[in-house]
Write a protein that holds these residues in place. Structure first.
Motif, PDB file in Angstrom:
ATOM      1  N   ALA A  10     -37.623 -30.798 -34.037  1.00 15.24           N
ATOM      2  CA  ALA A  10     -38.879 -31.321 -34.585  1.00 15.24           C
ATOM      3  C   ALA A  10     -39.264 -32.624 -33.904  1.00 15.24           C
ATOM      4  CB  ALA A  10     -38.758 -31.520 -36.091  1.00 15.24           C
ATOM      5  N   ARG A  11     -38.310 -33.533 -33.765  1.00 18.95           N
ATOM      6  CA  ARG A  11     -38.603 -34.822 -33.119  1.00 18.95           C
ATOM      7  C   ARG A  11     -39.000 -34.642 -31.659  1.00 18.95           C
ATOM      8  NH1 ARG A  11     -35.077 -39.933 -35.143  1.00 18.95           N
ATOM      9  NH2 ARG A  11     -35.510 -39.658 -37.344  1.00 18.95           N
ATOM     10  N   GLY A  12     -38.418 -33.653 -31.015  1.00 16.89           N
ATOM     11  CA  GLY A  12     -38.764 -33.378 -29.624  1.00 16.89           C
ATOM     12  C   GLY A  12     -40.210 -32.951 -29.463  1.00 16.89           C
ATOM     13  N   LEU A  13     -40.769 -32.398 -30.505  1.00 22.05           N
ATOM     14  CA  LEU A  13     -42.165 -31.957 -30.459  1.00 22.05           C
ATOM     15  C   LEU A  13     -43.144 -33.039 -30.892  1.00 22.05           C
ATOM     16  CD1 LEU A  13     -41.764 -28.342 -31.883  1.00 22.05           C
ATOM     17  CD2 LEU A  13     -42.262 -28.992 -29.520  1.00 22.05           C
ATOM     18  N   PHE A  14     -42.624 -34.170 -31.389  1.00 22.53           N
ATOM     19  CA  PHE A  14     -43.502 -35.223 -31.903  1.00 22.53           C
ATOM     20  C   PHE A  14     -44.488 -35.737 -30.859  1.00 22.53           C
ATOM     21  CE2 PHE A  14     -40.893 -36.910 -35.770  1.00 22.53           C
ATOM     22  CZ  PHE A  14     -41.161 -35.734 -36.445  1.00 22.53           C
ATOM     23  N   VAL A  15     -44.073 -35.850 -29.612  1.00 19.66           N
ATOM     24  CA  VAL A  15     -44.990 -36.326 -28.564  1.00 19.66           C
ATOM     25  C   VAL A  15     -46.183 -35.375 -28.471  1.00 19.66           C
ATOM     26  CG1 VAL A  15     -45.300 -36.648 -26.077  1.00 19.66           C
ATOM     27  CG2 VAL A  15     -43.278 -37.583 -27.212  1.00 19.66           C
ATOM     28  N   ALA A  16     -45.897 -34.094 -28.386  1.00 19.70           N
ATOM     29  CA  ALA A  16     -46.978 -33.106 -28.287  1.00 19.70           C
ATOM     30  C   ALA A  16     -47.858 -33.134 -29.531  1.00 19.70           C
ATOM     31  CB  ALA A  16     -46.403 -31.707 -28.073  1.00 19.70           C
ATOM     32  N   VAL A  17     -47.238 -33.252 -30.698  1.00 14.27           N
ATOM     33  CA  VAL A  17     -47.999 -33.254 -31.952  1.00 14.27           C
ATOM     34  C   VAL A  17     -48.891 -34.489 -32.034  1.00 14.27           C
ATOM     35  CG1 VAL A  17     -47.829 -33.359 -34.466  1.00 14.27           C
ATOM     36  CG2 VAL A  17     -46.326 -31.823 -33.189  1.00 14.27           C
ATOM     37  N   VAL A  18     -48.359 -35.659 -31.686  1.00 13.10           N
ATOM     38  CA  VAL A  18     -49.162 -36.883 -31.741  1.00 13.10           C
ATOM     39  C   VAL A  18     -50.335 -36.800 -30.756  1.00 13.10           C
ATOM     40  CG1 VAL A  18     -49.166 -39.374 -31.255  1.00 13.10           C
ATOM     41  CG2 VAL A  18     -47.342 -38.369 -32.647  1.00 13.10           C
ATOM     42  N   LEU A  19     -50.084 -36.341 -29.557  1.00  7.97           N
ATOM     43  CA  LEU A  19     -51.184 -36.189 -28.604  1.00  7.97           C
ATOM     44  C   LEU A  19     -52.223 -35.199 -29.127  1.00  7.97           C
ATOM     45  CD1 LEU A  19     -49.266 -36.157 -25.192  1.00  7.97           C
ATOM     46  CD2 LEU A  19     -50.646 -38.021 -26.156  1.00  7.97           C
ATOM     47  N   TRP A  20     -51.758 -34.117 -29.715  1.00  6.23           N
ATOM     48  CA  TRP A  20     -52.679 -33.114 -30.265  1.00  6.23           C
ATOM     49  C   TRP A  20     -53.493 -33.702 -31.411  1.00  6.23           C
ATOM     50  CZ3 TRP A  20     -52.311 -30.683 -35.171  1.00  6.23           C
ATOM     51  CH2 TRP A  20     -53.250 -29.659 -35.375  1.00  6.23           C
ATOM     52  N   LEU A  21     -52.830 -34.417 -32.326  1.00  3.75           N
ATOM     53  CA  LEU A  21     -53.543 -35.040 -33.448  1.00  3.75           C
ATOM     54  C   LEU A  21     -54.614 -35.999 -32.948  1.00  3.75           C
ATOM     55  CD1 LEU A  21     -50.569 -35.875 -35.862  1.00  3.75           C
ATOM     56  CD2 LEU A  21     -52.409 -34.231 -36.303  1.00  3.75           C
ATOM     57  N   LEU A  22     -54.253 -36.821 -31.955  1.00  2.00           N
ATOM     58  CA  LEU A  22     -55.198 -37.808 -31.448  1.00  2.00           C
ATOM     59  C   LEU A  22     -56.290 -37.183 -30.597  1.00  2.00           C
ATOM     60  CD1 LEU A  22     -52.776 -40.769 -30.683  1.00  2.00           C
ATOM     61  CD2 LEU A  22     -54.264 -40.434 -32.672  1.00  2.00           C
ATOM     62  N   SER A  23     -56.065 -35.960 -30.123  1.00  8.66           N
ATOM     63  CA  SER A  23     -57.139 -35.270 -29.399  1.00  8.66           C
ATOM     64  C   SER A  23     -58.218 -34.795 -30.367  1.00  8.66           C
ATOM     65  CB  SER A  23     -56.581 -34.092 -28.595  1.00  8.66           C
ATOM     66  OG  SER A  23     -56.244 -33.004 -29.435  1.00  8.66           O
ATOM     67  N   LYS A  24     -57.865 -34.701 -31.649  1.00  2.34           N
ATOM     68  CA  LYS A  24     -58.828 -34.275 -32.676  1.00  2.34           C
ATOM     69  C   LYS A  24     -59.699 -35.432 -33.150  1.00  2.34           C
ATOM     70  CE  LYS A  24     -57.075 -30.193 -32.686  1.00  2.34           C
ATOM     71  NZ  LYS A  24     -57.752 -29.225 -31.850  1.00  2.34           N
ATOM     72  N   LYS A  25     -59.059 -36.613 -33.362  1.00  3.40           N
ATOM     73  CA  LYS A  25     -59.795 -37.787 -33.820  1.00  3.40           C
ATOM     74  C   LYS A  25     -58.889 -39.011 -33.724  1.00  3.40           C
ATOM     75  CE  LYS A  25     -58.532 -37.651 -38.681  1.00  3.40           C
ATOM     76  NZ  LYS A  25     -58.988 -37.856 -40.030  1.00  3.40           N
ATOM     77  N   PRO A  26     -59.471 -40.205 -33.627  1.00  2.00           N
ATOM     78  CA  PRO A  26     -58.654 -41.422 -33.664  1.00  2.00           C
ATOM     79  C   PRO A  26     -57.948 -41.530 -35.022  1.00  2.00           C
ATOM     80  CG  PRO A  26     -60.858 -41.911 -32.862  1.00  2.00           C
ATOM     81  CD  PRO A  26     -60.879 -40.505 -33.392  1.00  2.00           C
ATOM     82  N   MET A  27     -56.724 -42.029 -35.006  1.00  2.00           N
ATOM     83  CA  MET A  27     -55.950 -42.187 -36.232  1.00  2.00           C
ATOM     84  C   MET A  27     -55.175 -43.490 -36.185  1.00  2.00           C
ATOM     85  SD  MET A  27     -54.156 -38.527 -36.895  1.00  2.00           S
ATOM     86  CE  MET A  27     -55.075 -37.110 -37.410  1.00  2.00           C
ATOM     87  N   TYR A  28     -54.818 -43.983 -37.358  1.00  2.00           N
ATOM     88  CA  TYR A  28     -53.965 -45.160 -37.444  1.00  2.00           C
ATOM     89  C   TYR A  28     -52.532 -44.713 -37.717  1.00  2.00           C
ATOM     90  CZ  TYR A  28     -55.056 -44.569 -42.438  1.00  2.00           C
ATOM     91  OH  TYR A  28     -55.240 -44.058 -43.703  1.00  2.00           O
TER      92      TYR A  28
END
Length: 111
Positions: A10-28
């Motif tokens: 799960a942690r190994g995928l966090f980079v991809a997930v964070v980039l994907w989330l931020l590709s949708k909209k800015p987040m804090y």
């Protein structure tokens, strides 16, 4: 041992997930932390999230900026950069082409 392996994947995928989330909209940061916890079904601490955000920002994959949310409070938001979008696109392609068939078979076997 089994739980540690699951957490590591799960942690190994966090980079991809964070980039994907931020590709949708800015987040804090706290918003990202809540999303990661929801996706991984585990509590994700601030040290994990902010260390990751720092690393991604250092690599110029994301960019942080301050946004005023009230009269006295500012929050640091993050957005994906064009370099980050390129990395995300490559990650998606790799996951789809190189791991896609394996993941599909793995998921079918577990149903």
């Amino acid at each position: 041992m089994e739980i540690n392996i699951i957490e590591e994947v799960a942690r190994g995928l966090f980079v991809a997930v964070v980039l994907w989330l931020l590709s949708k909209k800015p987040m804090y940061g706290y918003e990202i932390m809540k999303n990661l916890a929801e996706i991984s079904d585990k509590k994700v601490g601030p040290s994990v999230v902010y260390t990751l955000l720092y690393r991604l920002e250092e690599a110029e994959l994301i960019k942080g900026f301050w946004r005023k949310v009230s009269k006295r409070r500012r929050v640091r938001y993050y957005t994906i950069t064009s370099k980050g979008q390129d990395v995300l696109d490559k990650l998606k392609k790799t996951l789809k082409n190189k791991f896609g068939e394996f993941i599909e078979e793995l998921l079918e076997e577990s149903s």
